[in-house]
Design a protein around this motif. Structure first.
Motif, mmCIF file in Angstrom:
data_model
loop_
_atom_site.group_PDB
_atom_site.id
_atom_site.type_symbol
_atom_site.label_atom_id
_atom_site.label_comp_id
_atom_site.label_asym_id
_atom_site.label_seq_id
_atom_site.Cartn_x
_atom_site.Cartn_y
_atom_site.Cartn_z
ATOM 1 N N MET A 1 0.827 -1.211 0.000
ATOM 2 C CA MET A 1 0.000 0.000 0.000
ATOM 3 C C MET A 1 0.856 1.253 0.000
ATOM 4 S SD MET A 1 -2.819 -1.283 2.742
ATOM 5 C CE MET A 1 -3.667 0.263 2.974
ATOM 6 N N THR A 2 1.997 1.194 0.687
ATOM 7 C CA THR A 2 2.870 2.366 0.741
ATOM 8 C C THR A 2 3.722 2.486 -0.519
ATOM 9 O OG1 THR A 2 2.998 1.990 3.102
ATOM 10 C CG2 THR A 2 4.548 3.563 2.173
ATOM 11 N N SER A 3 4.333 1.364 -0.903
ATOM 12 C CA SER A 3 5.250 1.418 -2.038
ATOM 13 C C SER A 3 4.925 0.295 -3.009
ATOM 14 C CB SER A 3 6.689 1.285 -1.543
ATOM 15 O OG SER A 3 6.811 0.139 -0.727
ATOM 16 N N ASN B 1 8.287 -5.641 -2.294
ATOM 17 C CA ASN B 1 8.349 -4.245 -2.730
ATOM 18 C C ASN B 1 9.397 -3.492 -1.920
ATOM 19 O OD1 ASN B 1 7.053 -2.976 -0.337
ATOM 20 N ND2 ASN B 1 5.389 -4.326 -0.947
ATOM 21 N N TYR B 2 9.492 -2.202 -2.217
ATOM 22 C CA TYR B 2 10.553 -1.363 -1.665
ATOM 23 C C TYR B 2 10.712 -1.405 -0.153
ATOM 24 C CZ TYR B 2 13.318 1.680 -4.544
ATOM 25 O OH TYR B 2 14.295 2.187 -5.315
ATOM 26 N N THR B 3 9.603 -1.296 0.544
ATOM 27 C CA THR B 3 9.716 -1.135 1.986
ATOM 28 C C THR B 3 9.457 -2.435 2.743
ATOM 29 O OG1 THR B 3 7.428 -0.385 1.991
ATOM 30 C CG2 THR B 3 9.113 1.308 2.030
ATOM 31 N N TRP B 4 9.283 -3.536 1.992
ATOM 32 C CA TRP B 4 8.921 -4.786 2.668
ATOM 33 C C TRP B 4 9.999 -5.226 3.655
ATOM 34 C CZ3 TRP B 4 10.100 -10.300 1.203
ATOM 35 C CH2 TRP B 4 9.306 -11.199 1.923
ATOM 36 N N MET B 5 11.222 -5.400 3.136
ATOM 37 C CA MET B 5 12.286 -5.898 3.997
ATOM 38 C C MET B 5 12.595 -4.941 5.153
ATOM 39 S SD MET B 5 13.543 -8.535 4.728
ATOM 40 C CE MET B 5 13.288 -10.013 3.853
ATOM 41 N N PRO B 6 12.736 -3.646 4.884
ATOM 42 C CA PRO B 6 12.981 -2.747 6.027
ATOM 43 C C PRO B 6 11.905 -2.869 7.094
ATOM 44 C CG PRO B 6 13.250 -1.565 3.975
ATOM 45 C CD PRO B 6 12.763 -2.926 3.614
ATOM 46 N N ILE B 7 10.650 -2.962 6.652
ATOM 47 C CA ILE B 7 9.559 -3.072 7.642
ATOM 48 C C ILE B 7 9.688 -4.390 8.396
ATOM 49 C CG2 ILE B 7 7.079 -3.566 7.826
ATOM 50 C CD1 ILE B 7 7.059 -0.778 7.524
ATOM 51 N N LEU C 1 14.593 2.141 6.959
ATOM 52 C CA LEU C 1 13.226 2.245 6.470
ATOM 53 C C LEU C 1 12.978 3.635 5.880
ATOM 54 C CD1 LEU C 1 10.362 1.220 6.175
ATOM 55 C CD2 LEU C 1 9.936 1.803 8.538
ATOM 56 N N ALA C 2 13.405 4.662 6.623
ATOM 57 C CA ALA C 2 13.173 6.031 6.160
ATOM 58 C C ALA C 2 13.879 6.278 4.834
ATOM 59 C CB ALA C 2 13.651 7.020 7.211
ATOM 60 N N SER C 3 15.111 5.767 4.716
ATOM 61 C CA SER C 3 15.839 6.050 3.483
ATOM 62 C C SER C 3 15.217 5.289 2.309
ATOM 63 C CB SER C 3 17.319 5.709 3.635
ATOM 64 O OG SER C 3 17.483 4.324 3.654
ATOM 65 N N GLU C 4 14.641 4.119 2.585
ATOM 66 C CA GLU C 4 13.958 3.399 1.511
ATOM 67 C C GLU C 4 12.691 4.138 1.087
ATOM 68 O OE1 GLU C 4 14.583 0.277 -0.260
ATOM 69 O OE2 GLU C 4 16.539 0.939 0.407
ATOM 70 N N ILE C 5 12.030 4.734 2.067
ATOM 71 C CA ILE C 5 10.832 5.512 1.722
ATOM 72 C C ILE C 5 11.231 6.703 0.860
ATOM 73 C CG2 ILE C 5 9.076 7.026 2.691
ATOM 74 C CD1 ILE C 5 8.796 5.051 4.996
ATOM 75 N N TYR C 6 12.325 7.359 1.251
ATOM 76 C CA TYR C 6 12.849 8.462 0.453
ATOM 77 C C TYR C 6 13.173 7.988 -0.954
ATOM 78 C CZ TYR C 6 13.726 13.036 2.458
ATOM 79 O OH TYR C 6 13.600 14.310 2.886
ATOM 80 N N ALA C 7 13.797 6.786 -1.004
ATOM 81 C CA ALA C 7 14.217 6.274 -2.300
ATOM 82 C C ALA C 7 13.007 5.992 -3.169
ATOM 83 C CB ALA C 7 15.036 5.001 -2.112
ATOM 84 N N PHE C 8 11.945 5.510 -2.548
ATOM 85 C CA PHE C 8 10.763 5.186 -3.326
ATOM 86 C C PHE C 8 10.108 6.463 -3.844
ATOM 87 C CE2 PHE C 8 6.143 4.659 -3.508
ATOM 88 C CZ PHE C 8 6.090 3.765 -4.555
#
Lengths: 606, 649, 271
Positions: free
Chosen positions: B224-226, B245-251, B312-319
């Protein structure tokens, strides 16, 4: 209140200079030739030209010049030009224009009029800048860097190579403490010296010759408003003012008074200016207009007397430079506001300093305006037009009063007529041209108060520039040419239309260089915003100066500030005070009781 | 006695309210940030009233007859709105799920330690932790079901879309859930019934299955987020890509660590709850120890959490830069100040708990004087860590500052200062822990003095490195500065490892003094509860950020949220919702504590015959308090809870 | 920092130390001393919200200090207890019991009678940009947008310098009235603006932003801000009405060049 015809005024301007020549002109340096000095105050300098002992001037080492060039090219050339001629990238948009270093004329100095500045003078200007101009302070430069920059600046003008061009700095004593007596005396000296011819009777920059002044480069130059010392280019401290008074501004009509009038008199004038500015070091800008509650009806005939109890708030005005009609050098720098409200109505008094009342021509917030016009104030362009009706707009009574007025300038006129011309001014071309300022202007002065059309909900306000398409604003507009108020509704500067609703009532007056406009309106009026007690409501201001050809979106403005209607009956704090007090007391007693009981039971157990 | 019980319930609630009120008043955020357009004035209808009523009835009847079936996009929950309703329910589901996932992780580890060392205490402790599981598991499932039904009922269209993308994952999820139930109950009820190895295997499987469940659920929400693995119009291309997806592993990583921290703190709160209720010294000793362990687990897991958060934050930024800016500089930036305050408090509480814990150790007095200096360092770091970059200020204050950041304090609000502060904070907490450990042991090795000096030198060097890079960071550009956080973190980690190693060697054959479990000020137990509350609150708030980042999207950039609840809740509102959720959670977890305590209670009918569980527990107590001499643990508490406990001995 | 006030507080603390005062006095002294330091020790006054924050932290630290040791706890508790129960303190206790509610009432009085302050607006300085913007009739996807001339920095330094020089011209014709000659957000008009213009020298501005963000802010100006940015107050014009796309990219190059900042890198979207 006095209105003068253009003929009268131009005559006066030259008369003023000639009629009372206070200073003997002994030395006329080459840097001053062509300088326009309408004030008639000339520096009597008797300091020998070879003040620095004829020694070779310090022009800095080559390395310093080279370093200075690097700094200059990065930080200075955009305005002052690569060649130091004041023709940089930004120059067309700057007024006051950036200094042309090739002439060796530096405004802010500690040395006598016409002479070159000391190194420290230049450094000071670079370090702290010139207030209210595009010249900022550069605190980032080290002392060595400043020295290098000065060395490079000196290469622009041949004058610096001439040992003869240097004069010793004027001694700059520590300021004596401010005293009201000195200020009183200063007022006299001010009048005797004729400062008012340019600066106006009360120092508001409204002297008769004010509209006609040009600098050595032929550009129109605005007279300093002495009641706003914080805007002074040379700095607003009393010592700064003393220095400026003593040394004058090279390249401008401002003479130096060192040696011409006694030092005590200079200090007296300094104190007078300080008192004009309200004896404050910094601009007393506020951010809220507090409208106080008054009883009875608001009778506009009472004028300013209505507002005696209302606190005054001063707001800085800046040019509108972000939409077409970019106004890089607005004439008014601040506006002062007072407000009162009765049970039914609210009234605002706005005052601002204006060197001349432009009461003819038209104006309005809806007037079309080019993106940017590179023009000078109209002064000369309408020089020869004869004014049709000198003071008519004030109405018959005032006209009569004007006609019968006998004042200082009236005498001057007589003196001028009688004395004819003075040979000294004869060679000055600018005078004739510039003195022809007229009060027949193409655009009149105007002012507007801006409110949201509907009371704002939450934080959302209309766009501060005449509102936006979603949230319109209302403008209480005062057309000072025909003494009429209008109500505009604006949804952005391209959509300003006169509203069909009833415009607020208005009266206006111009006196001693200051406009005062009073608006009055019902607290609740139809579709407009309701003024509620105890609520902060957005308000913004616009001022148009006709002489500066301001109209439409070319104006001086403020962002949103607040107007606060002080509640007539403040809610009594007694009930909440008693409630909270008793509550706390009860809590305390509970705690004390609990601790005591516990101790008793402990004692019983032991 | 009555007093004490009252306090037991009143204090956590009061503490909780205090935190909530403090946060709320510290951030007087405007609740009415969302813009409401002015209502248009409709034209006046001239129809007579009776006629209008008739018309209306007729029209209604006609409409009813011809009403077509329409697929609903949204349905509303009355009063609170579906947005808030589903928020609260999913948050509760998450909190219980986190607890259910975390407890087996450390229960298994503790059981394993018990198995390896043969120390019965550990086994009893692991069992005690597991006891909390069964009820929590049911509650998790209940809230999960509620969440599913709410999704189906309130957001049918969006749920349908999620099913489109993720239907292949549903069956494994259900099967895993089934397996989870099996392993969990086998693990719990089979305690002592299986051979230790089989039982440990059951525990391991419980963890594997639980983690797998979390991974699947995480895939849904991170999608839902990325979103990934879908076409431009949202059609599915690859379910696996959508999962990974992008944030799966960090989460995943962030959640596992955070779950352990959260679970540890809840278990600590449970122990505190039991400690305060305890009637015998044995019980007190046992629960004191359990609380200590829970807190220890929570703090150990807390330490790496900021780094997982950074990732996690940097992956969100990256996405998406938009999302990154919304998070760090936009509407949510204030939340991170609250987060800083809460985390600062966590560190303060953790240190404080350790200092209080020294009270139970003989010979800890010699370390007393250090506490003052540790406290000063913690406080200073806390203050720096919580200093906002752009400050909420009145108009006058903004004018005098010349902007929204303060000319001097601005230096404390930037990354350099904050990184330094948090690293020193971690280091200080570690020192507190070392002091605590050391207070019960007197090294006997000949090089003890040198060892001490060496440890001191290592701490000093680490602190110097951290501060050096912190200060140096002001003089370099941002790209270089970001890299400075690496040597800072590494030096702290290295120092912690080195000091531990030296300690391990130095304390060999050390003279140990008695640890008098149970002899601790009740204040410490309130601290444990407060820690749990703070953790929970923090989880709720951070959940709000992660979810709120999508703003008006269900699936970011793909499925737009057009429901009436599509606004981004303001911070003030979010704080209220999260507070209410936390209150409900603690009410329910109180129920869990109560229910799991029942099994240890005497049976109603045969009061003389203790249940098997009771016996096991008693064995645990006895083991735990084995070291406690009876005379030592004379506790003169009486009904005075505030001055009671061992502190008066 | 005001040295005088700092010295004063330190001296007061030293005096207390010398007098060996009790724990309660110390607590009061710390609270008061730190408050004075924070509130009055800085040349630019610290906003009340931060003062409150710091005082809260200090208060919890002091509580932690007292309650982490039974002895200290006792030192605080016993004088308080004595004060509340013993007869000889009764008059004083009565006085305090009255003084506290009076102080509370006085506080309410001042609250209700002091001049009202205009409401503050917690403006978000860097709000999130939209996913897509349309500048001069071209659509730009904010996720992938980057400065099209940034690559020149390495590929063709001469052409890059030319662009920077052009950016300089654009800046000094349009921007420096507000953003200042040194880009410190201190142009000649700022005394009349609220909010004040962005300070590009601040490490919290250019370095944390991607060039696409700066482009969005320049092109769309205040009118393009979302609500939390207060579009109605900001005086930033929408420069797409005055400048070409190239000019905007050039001025961005110049901003970064002049301040020495590096833009936040555009993350590679590939895994």
């Amino acid at each position: 209140m006095r209105i003068l015809g253009s003929g009268q005024r131009s005559a006066l301007a030259s008369a003023a200079s000639a009629g009372k020549t206070l200073f003997r002109r002994t030395l006329f340096r080459k840097t001053l030739v062509g300088g326009v000095l309408l004030g008639g105050a000339f520096l009597a300098t008797t300091v020998p030209a070879s003040a620095q002992g004829g020694s070779v001037p310090d022009l800095g080492t080559e390395a310093q010049v080279a370093e200075g060039k690097v700094l200059y090219d990065k930080y200075c050339s955009q305005c002052h030009g690569d060649e130091g001629d004041g023709q940089g990238i930004a120059t067309p948009y700057l007024n006051p224009a950036p200094r042309d270093f090739t002439g060796g004329k530096y405004k802010i100095r500690s040395t006598p009029t016409g002479s070159l500045p000391t190194d420290e003078d230049i450094k000071r200007s670079i370090r702290i800048g010139l207030p209210y101009t595009a010249m900022p302070g550069f605190p980032i430069f080290s002392e060595d860097e400043l020295t290098s920059l000065v060395a490079y600046l000196k290469t622009f003008s041949e004058d610096f190579k001439d040992p003869e061009a240097y004069l010793d700095p004027i001694p700059l004593p520590d300021p004596p403490p401010y005293s009201p007596e000195a200020a009183e005396k200063g007022k006299l000296v001010y009048e005797q010296t004729g400062c008012g011819r340019c600066h106006g009777n009360l120092g508001r920059g409204d002297g008769l010759s004010a509209p006609t002044l040009v600098d050595d480069w032929g550009d129109y130059i605005r007279v300093a408003d002495l009641s706003q010392t914080w805007t002074f280019r040379g700095g607003g401290t009393r010592q700064d003012i003393f220095r400026t008074m003593s040394s004058g501004f090279n390249g401008t009509p401002m003479p130096g008074f060192h040696g011409a009038i006694p030092v005590e008199d200079i200090w007296a004038i300094v104190d007078y200016m300080t008192s004009l500015a309200g004896n404050v070091a910094e601009a007393p800008y506020g951010n809220v207009v507090t409208a106080v509650a008054v009883e009875g009806d608001l009778d506009l005939a009472q004028g300013a007397d209505l507002f005696v109890d209302a606190p005054e708030s001063m707001f800085p005005l800046v040019g509108q430079i972000i939409e077409p009609g970019r106004n890089f050098n607005p004439a008014a720098t601040s506006i002062s506001v007072r407000a009162i409200h009765s049970r039914e109505e609210i009234a605002f008094q706005v005052t601002w300093n204006d060197m001349a009342a432009e009461t003819t021509g038209l104006n309005g917030p809806e007037l079309a305006i080019p993106l940017w016009e590179e023009d000078q104030p109209e002064g000369a362009s309408v020089a020869d037009e004869e004014e049709e009706d000198g003071g008519g707009f004030w109405g018959d009574e005032e006209e009569a009063e004007e006609d019968s007025s006998e004042d200082f300038w009236g005498e001057e006129e007589a003196a001028d007529d009688a004395g004819g011309d003075d040979s000294f001014w004869g060679d000055d071309d600018d005078t004739a041209d510039a003195s022809a300022a007229s009060s027949t202007s193409e655009f009149s002065d105007a002012v507007a108060l801006q409110f949201p059309k509907t009371s704002p909900e939450g934080i959302r306000k209309p766009y501060f520039l005449f509102g936006d398409t979603e949230l319109p604003v209302e403008l209480w507009y005062a057309d000072l040419a025909d003494q009429r108020s209008k109500l505009y509704e604006a949804r952005g500067s391209v959509s300003v239309v006169e509203s069909e609703s009833k415009a607020p009532e208005m009266v206006a007056s111009y006196e001693e260089g200051q406009w005062s406009v009073i608006f009055k309106r019902k607290l609740r009026s139809g579709s407009s915003m309701t003024f509620e007690e105890g609520v902060f409501l957005p308000v913004a201001f616009s001022v148009w100066n006709g002489f500066n050809r301001e109209r439409g979106n070319k104006r001086a403005l403020t962002p949103w500030y607040n107007v606060y209607l002080k509640p007539r009956e403040a809610p009594s704090p007694v009930a909440p005070m008693v409630k909270a007090g008793l509550g706390v007391l009860a809590l305390e007693l509970l705690i004390i009781g609990w601790v005591r009981r516990k101790k008793k039971s402990e004692a019983a157990r032991a | 006695m009555r007093n004490r019980k009252l306090l037991l319930f009143a204090v956590p609630i009061l503490l909780f309210l205090a935190v909530a009120v403090a946060v709320k008043t510290a951030f007087f955020m405007d609740d009415s940030l969302s813009y409401k357009a002015p209502v248009a004035i409709s034209e006046v209808d001239q129809t007579p009233r009776s006629q209008a009523l008739e018309d209306q009835a007729e029209a209604q009847a006609e409409a009813d007859r011809t009403k077509p079936y329409e697929e609903a996009e949204y349905r509303e929950v009355p009063v609170v709105g579906s947005r808030t309703a589903i928020w609260v329910i999913s948050q509760l589901h998450l909190l219980f799920a986190a607890f259910v996932l975390a407890v087996p992780i450390f229960a298994l580890i503790i059981e394993f330690i018990g198995y390896k060392t043969g120390d019965k205490r550990y086994d009893a402790l692991a069992y005690e932790f597991t006891k909390l599981l069964s009820v929590s598991f049911s509650l998790t499932a209940t809230f999960g079901a509620a969440l599913t039904f709410m999704l189906l009922a309130l957001y049918p269209k969006f749920t349908n879309y999620l099913a489109h993308v993720f239907s292949p994952t549903f069956l494994p999820y259900v099967l895993l859930f089934f397996a989870e139930a099996g392993f969990l109950y086998a693990y719990y009820y089979g305690w002592g019934k299986f051979s230790p190895r089989v039982h440990l295997f059951l525990g391991l499987m419980l963890n594997v299955v639980g983690t797998a469940i979390m991974l699947i659920a995480n895939a849904w929400l991170t999608f839902m987020t990325s979103p990934a693995g879908i076409s431009e119009s949202g059609a599915l291309i690859s379910t696996w890509e959508a999962v990974a997806n992008y944030t799966w592993m960090p989460i995943n990583i962030h959640r596992i660590i955070a779950n352990v921290a959260f679970g540890g703190s809840i278990a600590g709160a449970y122990a505190a709850f039991k400690f305060l209720q305890a009637k015998t010294d044995d019980e007190r000793a046992h629960y004191d120890w359990m609380g200590y362990m829970g807190n220890f687990i929570a703090i150990i897991a807390l330490l790496p959490l900021p780094f997982a958060g950074y990732w996690l934050a940097s992956e969100i930024y990256a996405f998406s830069q938009t999302m990154g800016l919304t998070m760090m500089g936009g509407a949510f930036s204030w939340l991170f100040i609250i987060q800083a305050i809460l985390i600062g408090n966590l560190f303060l509480f953790a240190n404080w708990y350790l200092w209080l814990g020294m009270g139970r150790i003989e010979g800890a007095e010699r370390f007393r004087p250090f506490i003052k200096y540790l406290l000063i360092v913690v406080t200073l770091c806390f203050a720096v860590w919580a200093t906002p970059r752009s400050i909420l200020a009145t108009v006058d204050e903004v004018q005098s500052m010349g902007g929204s950041s303060h000319p001097s304090l601005g230096y404390l609000g930037v990354m350099s200062a904050k990184n330094t502060a948090v690293n020193i904070l971690i280091l200080t907490t570690f020192i507190s822990f070392m002091l605590y450990r050391r207070s019960g042991k007197i090294p006997t090795v000949s090089w003890a003095k040198k060892g001490n000096l060496m440890q001191f030198g290592i701490f000093a060097a680490a602190a110097f490195t951290v501060i050096f890079f912190g200060v140096y960071g002001y003089f370099v550009e941002a790209a270089v500065r970001i890299k400075f956080s690496i040597p800072q973190v590494l030096s702290v980690l290295l120092a912690m490892i080195l000091v531990s190693v030296i300690d391990a060697f130095m304390l060999r054959n050390a003279k140990t003094t008695k640890i008098r479990w149970g002899r601790i000020s009740p204040m410490s137990q309130y601290l444990l509860i407060l820690l749990a509350v703070t953790f929970t609150w923090l989880m709720g708030l951070m959940g709000y950020v992660r979810s709120g980042l999508r703003q008006h999207w269900h699936v970011y950039g793909v499925i737009r949220d057009t429901s009436p609840g599509a606004f981004t809740p303001t911070l003030g509102y979010a704080t209220q919702v999260v507070s209410v959720t936390v209150l409900i959670f603690f009410a329910l977890i109180g129920l869990v504590f109560f229910l799991s305590g029942l099994s240890g209670k005497k049976s109603f009918e045969t009061s003389k015959d203790p249940s098997p569980a009771r016996t096991a527990q008693q064995a645990g107590f006895a083991a735990a308090s084995g070291a406690v001499a009876k005379s030592d643990s004379q506790i003169s508490g009486g009904n005075d809870s505030s001055t009671g406990g061992g502190m008066q001995a | 920092m005001k040295i005088g006030i700092i010295l004063l507080v330190v001296a007061a603390m030293a005096l207390l130390r010398w007098r060996k005062v009790g724990m309660l006095t110390w607590i009061a002294a710390w609270l008061l001393g730190i408050f004075v330091l924070i509130r009055f020790g800085f040349t630019t006054p610290v906003p009340m919200s931060v003062v409150k924050l710091y005082m809260g932290i200090l208060a919890s630290a002091l509580i932690a200090y007292i309650f982490s040791d039974a002895q200290r706890q006792e030192q605080v508790k016993s004088p308080l207890k004595a004060f509340l129960t013993e007869k000889k303190f009764a008059p004083l206790l009565g006085l305090v019991a009255i003084a506290i509610p009076t102080a509370v009432a006085a506080n309410i009085y001042f609250d209700m009678t002091s001049p009202a302050k205009p409401p503050a607006f917690g403006r978000t300085v860097h709000p999130a940009p939209p996913a897509q913007i349309n500048v001069l009739e071209t659509d730009f996807d904010m996720a992938t947008l980057d400065n099209p001339y940034r690559h020149l920095e390495t590929d063709d330094p001469a052409a890059f310098q030319e662009r920077v020089a052009n950016g300089r011209v654009v800046y000094y014709k349009n921007c420096f009235y507000c953003h200042g000659d040194l880009m410190a957000g201190d142009g000649m008009f700022i005394h009349g603006l609220n909010p004040i213009p962005t300070n590009f020298q601040d490490q919290g501005t250019l370095p944390i932003l991607q060039e696409s963000f700066v482009f969005w802010r320049i092109a769309k100006g205040a009118p393009g801000l979302p609500e939390e940015g207060g579009p109605w107050d900001s005086a930033m014009p929408a420069w797409e009405n005055f400048l070409t796309e190239d000019e905007m990219w050039d001025v961005i190059l110049f901003l970064y060049d002049f301040t020495g900042a590096r833009p936040r890198a555009l993350h590679d979207l590939e895994h």
